[in-house]
Design an enzyme around this catalytic site. Structure first.
Site, PDB file in Angstrom:
ATOM      1  N   CYS A 114       0.826  -1.191   0.000  1.00  0.00           N
ATOM      2  CA  CYS A 114       0.000   0.000   0.000  1.00  0.00           C
ATOM      3  C   CYS A 114       0.861   1.242   0.000  1.00  0.00           C
ATOM      4  CB  CYS A 114      -0.902   0.010   1.241  1.00  0.00           C
ATOM      5  SG  CYS A 114      -1.818  -1.530   1.487  1.00  0.00           S
ATOM      6  N   LEU A 121      -3.595  -1.621  -1.655  1.00  0.00           N
ATOM      7  CA  LEU A 121      -3.546  -2.692  -2.639  1.00  0.00           C
ATOM      8  C   LEU A 121      -3.868  -3.960  -1.872  1.00  0.00           C
ATOM      9  CD1 LEU A 121      -2.872  -3.764  -5.487  1.00  0.00           C
ATOM     10  CD2 LEU A 121      -0.501  -3.994  -4.743  1.00  0.00           C
ATOM     11  N   ALA A 122      -5.048  -4.519  -2.093  1.00  0.00           N
ATOM     12  CA  ALA A 122      -5.529  -5.636  -1.281  1.00  0.00           C
ATOM     13  C   ALA A 122      -4.834  -6.932  -1.674  1.00  0.00           C
ATOM     14  CB  ALA A 122      -7.040  -5.783  -1.443  1.00  0.00           C
ATOM     15  N   GLY A 170       3.087  -3.203   3.228  1.00  0.00           N
ATOM     16  CA  GLY A 170       3.990  -4.346   3.178  1.00  0.00           C
ATOM     17  C   GLY A 170       3.319  -5.647   3.563  1.00  0.00           C
ATOM     18  N   GLU A 171       4.147  -6.598   3.932  1.00  0.00           N
ATOM     19  CA  GLU A 171       3.663  -7.918   4.329  1.00  0.00           C
ATOM     20  C   GLU A 171       4.492  -8.435   5.498  1.00  0.00           C
ATOM     21  OE1 GLU A 171       1.049  -9.107   2.966  1.00  0.00           O
ATOM     22  OE2 GLU A 171       0.935  -7.971   1.092  1.00  0.00           O
ATOM     23  N   SER A 215      10.651 -11.975  -6.779  1.00  0.00           N
ATOM     24  CA  SER A 215      11.817 -11.553  -7.541  1.00  0.00           C
ATOM     25  C   SER A 215      13.098 -12.129  -6.948  1.00  0.00           C
ATOM     26  CB  SER A 215      11.898 -10.019  -7.552  1.00  0.00           C
ATOM     27  OG  SER A 215      13.165  -9.569  -7.975  1.00  0.00           O
TER      28      SER A 215
END
Length: 613
Positions: A2, A51-52, A78-79, A377
């Protein structure tokens, strides 16, 4: 993934400033195309574009928890790849959750452990917590600096955002660039904490920044530490593989379509192959994407950096791992398109570009976003395992400077050559680089009994992991988030970074080649062609039509002699480059043209105040 932003002003009630907070938030619509939200509580305002990825209906932000002493609110980007374990632990401590999102876990982690929640997270993240109980803002960034995070102190508080553009949307922030900002553009050293724009700073990787009535304080919760490595070669190889299996499995978790970026090199091939094997356990097929250029494979000319084209190796991996593969083939018209150049400059808020390599990365991500929302990546494996030429170049090994700069101009050109001579003298880039290097190596710890050679290689590894990789991570984040694509970087998992950093160079290159540990750890999943392949950097077009397009754009710019870019660059040098015979134009000689066009477009878009004194 996000975009976050916010404003803390201890001398005012920000409910009267909602329009400004909205404007700051909307600058990051590309980072979060799925949802938006703002929250204001007295002196604090938070904004979020979403951004879901995890818990699509339940992860809306800003997210708050009401306590007896006041609200605690978070905006998070982030995550957290270990949020399931943390959620379980917090539930055992009495916390109750109403969503399935990792954001709520991080928020409750803060309620339980305060700033110490940072040390418990595994992931990539940049988040801010407004704690009204103590009237303070807490800003935290991940250990490797994967997610960007900027702040701008004000007379009575602070502005912050995922990107500078969010901060610059506030009237309190001046769009001003000094000589130090320009030095960062051309020195290629990425000074930690430097925000490029005057008065702006980065929350440094592995750092907590706290702002309250007493002022601003920084606390480092993680840094690269020197530790003895006691595992033998066989054990080290096995440990690397165990870590990679766990990391990839964690980073494949998503509620939206995901894929891998595949270049045909060791790093992306190993990651793709492991991901393919893991997804096959549940009957899934991994998608893979690669960038290519029209005519590149047929007309490829080898040089010192790139001995082979990527495409044949990409296809070997796709066949061996059974991926659902797609090549994104780009032509020179698209690579030289001024609109693409503008998108990348806007994404980065500064003209610190890589020419066609920036354009191709953006166009690759744009095409991927049509089919996937998350991509894995291979970025940073070269820095972690020792894959670049400079790790094996005696001149770079022994130089008292950043090793990647020793041969940089030979391979990529000296784009500072295009600058006006009077500006070059003021910038004194050699002095700036020298001072930056001295500061960078000052904190490296030497292992007791470590040989001079091993210590020298430790320095080179440390510099790549704390300076060089941050340039590439920032580039990848901005290009991907400009199209709403989340890119995850498994090789940046701090457990892997810590472990491999402390393996001696004799282990990192035990067979005399680059990235020996990674090659052997993943040998069972790699095609032989990739196992044997020599390192090749991110591809660059060799099509002369691209150089011709650059020349035409430069000639058009030269018809505007009053353009402010000529306060920075030498018009005569640009003219000579624009008239050079095309066969004489190499990737290195293109740099001056690309940099001039970037600077001109940036000046048009941002109209910055430039101060050269």
């Amino acid at each position: 993934m996000c975009g976050i932003t916010g404003w803390v002003s201890f001398d005012r009630d920000l409910r009267a400033e909602s329009e400004t907070l909205d404007a700051m938030t909307e600058t990051m619509a590309c980072r979060g195309p799925d949802d938006r939200g703002t929250w204001i509580n007295g002196p604090a305002g938070l904004g979020h574009r979403r951004l879901a990825i995890i818990d699509l209906p339940g992860g809306r932000q800003p997210m708050t928890v009401a306590t007896d002493q006041g609200d605690v609110a978070i905006v998070y980007s982030g995550e957290a790849y270990n949020f399931t374990e943390l959620r379980r632990e917090l539930t055992g401590r009495g916390h109750r959750f109403v969503t399935e999102s990792d954001t709520e876990v991080v928020l409750h982690g803060y309620l339980e452990w305060g700033e110490g929640v940072a040390e418990r997270l595994n992931g990539m993240y940049a988040f801010a917590v407004w704690d009204s109980r103590h009237q303070k803002l807490v800003m935290i960034r991940d250990r490797m600096g994967i997610k960007p995070f900027y702040y701008y102190p004000t007379a009575d508080g602070v502005l912050f955002g995922s990107e500078p553009k969010a901060i610059l949307a506030n009237p309190l922030a001046r769009a001003k660039v000094t000589l130090d900002g320009l030095r960062e553009l051309f020195a290629f050293v990425k000074t930690p904490g430097h925000g490029f724009w005057d008065g702006m700073h980065e929350v440094e990787p592995g750092t907590v920044v706290t702002v309250d009535h007493g002022g601003l304080r920084r606390h480092v919760y993680w840094s690269l530490e020197t530790k003895p490595h006691t595992d033998d070669q066989e054990t080290s190889i096995a440990k690397v593989r165990t870590l990679l299996d766990d990391i990839v499995r964690r980073q494949l978790v998503s509620d939206v379509p995901r894929c891998t970026l595949l270049s045909g090199g060791l790093d992306s091939s190993a990651m793709t192959a492991i991901a393919a094997r893991q997804l096959a356990e549940t009957g899934e097929t991994v998608r893979s994407f690669a960038v290519d250029f029209v005519g590149q494979a047929e007309n490829f000319v080898a040089d010192e950096l790139r001995g082979t084209p990527d495409t044949p190796f990409v296809h070997d991996v796709a066949r061996a791992s059974g991926t659902d593969h797609r090549d994104i083939v780009l032509d020179s018209h698209a690579l030289a398109d001024p609109d693409v150049r503008a998108r990348m400059i806007t994404a980065r808020d500064m003209p610190m570009g890589f020419g066609d390599m920036d354009a191709s990365l953006f166009l690759l991500f744009k095409a991927i976003r049509e089919q996937s929302t998350v991509a894995l990546s291979g970025e940073s494996a070269d820095e972690v395992f020792g894959g670049y030429l400079q790790f094996f170049d005696e001149g770079a090994r022994n130089a008292e400077m950043f090793p990647w700069l020793v041969r940089f101009s030979e391979h990529f050109g000296d784009d500072s050559d295009v600058l006006r001579s009077d500006l070059s003298a003021k910038l004194d880039l050699p002095g700036y680089i020298r001072d930056s290097y001295q500061g960078a190596v000052a904190g490296i710890q030497r292992l007791s009994g470590e040989s001079d050679f091993e210590y020298r290689m430790r320095k080179i590894c440390y510099l790549h992991l704390t300076r060089f990789v941050r340039v590439l991570l920032d580039r990848k984040d901005r290009a991907s988030m400009a199209v709403g694509l989340e890119v995850r970087v498994p090789f940046c998992d701090h457990r892997l970074v810590e472990y491999v950093y402390n393996t001696p160079w004799s282990l990192k290159s035990f067979d005399g080649r680059e990235k020996s540990l990674l090659r052997e750890a993943t040998a069972d999943v790699l095609p032989k062609s990739v196992y044997d392949r020599v390192k090749s950097p991110y591809p660059s077009t060799q099509d002369p039509k691209y150089a011709i397009a650059l020349q035409e754009h430069a000639k058009d710019l030269l018809t505007k002699p009053s353009h402010p870019v000529f306060d920075l660059v030498d018009a005569d040098r640009v003219r000579r480059a624009a008239q050079r015979d095309v066969p004489q134009i190499t990737q290195a000689s293109r740099r001056g043209l690309e940099r001039t066009l970037d600077l001109a477009l940036w000046l048009d878009l941002y109209k910055p105040e430039l101060t050269f004194s």
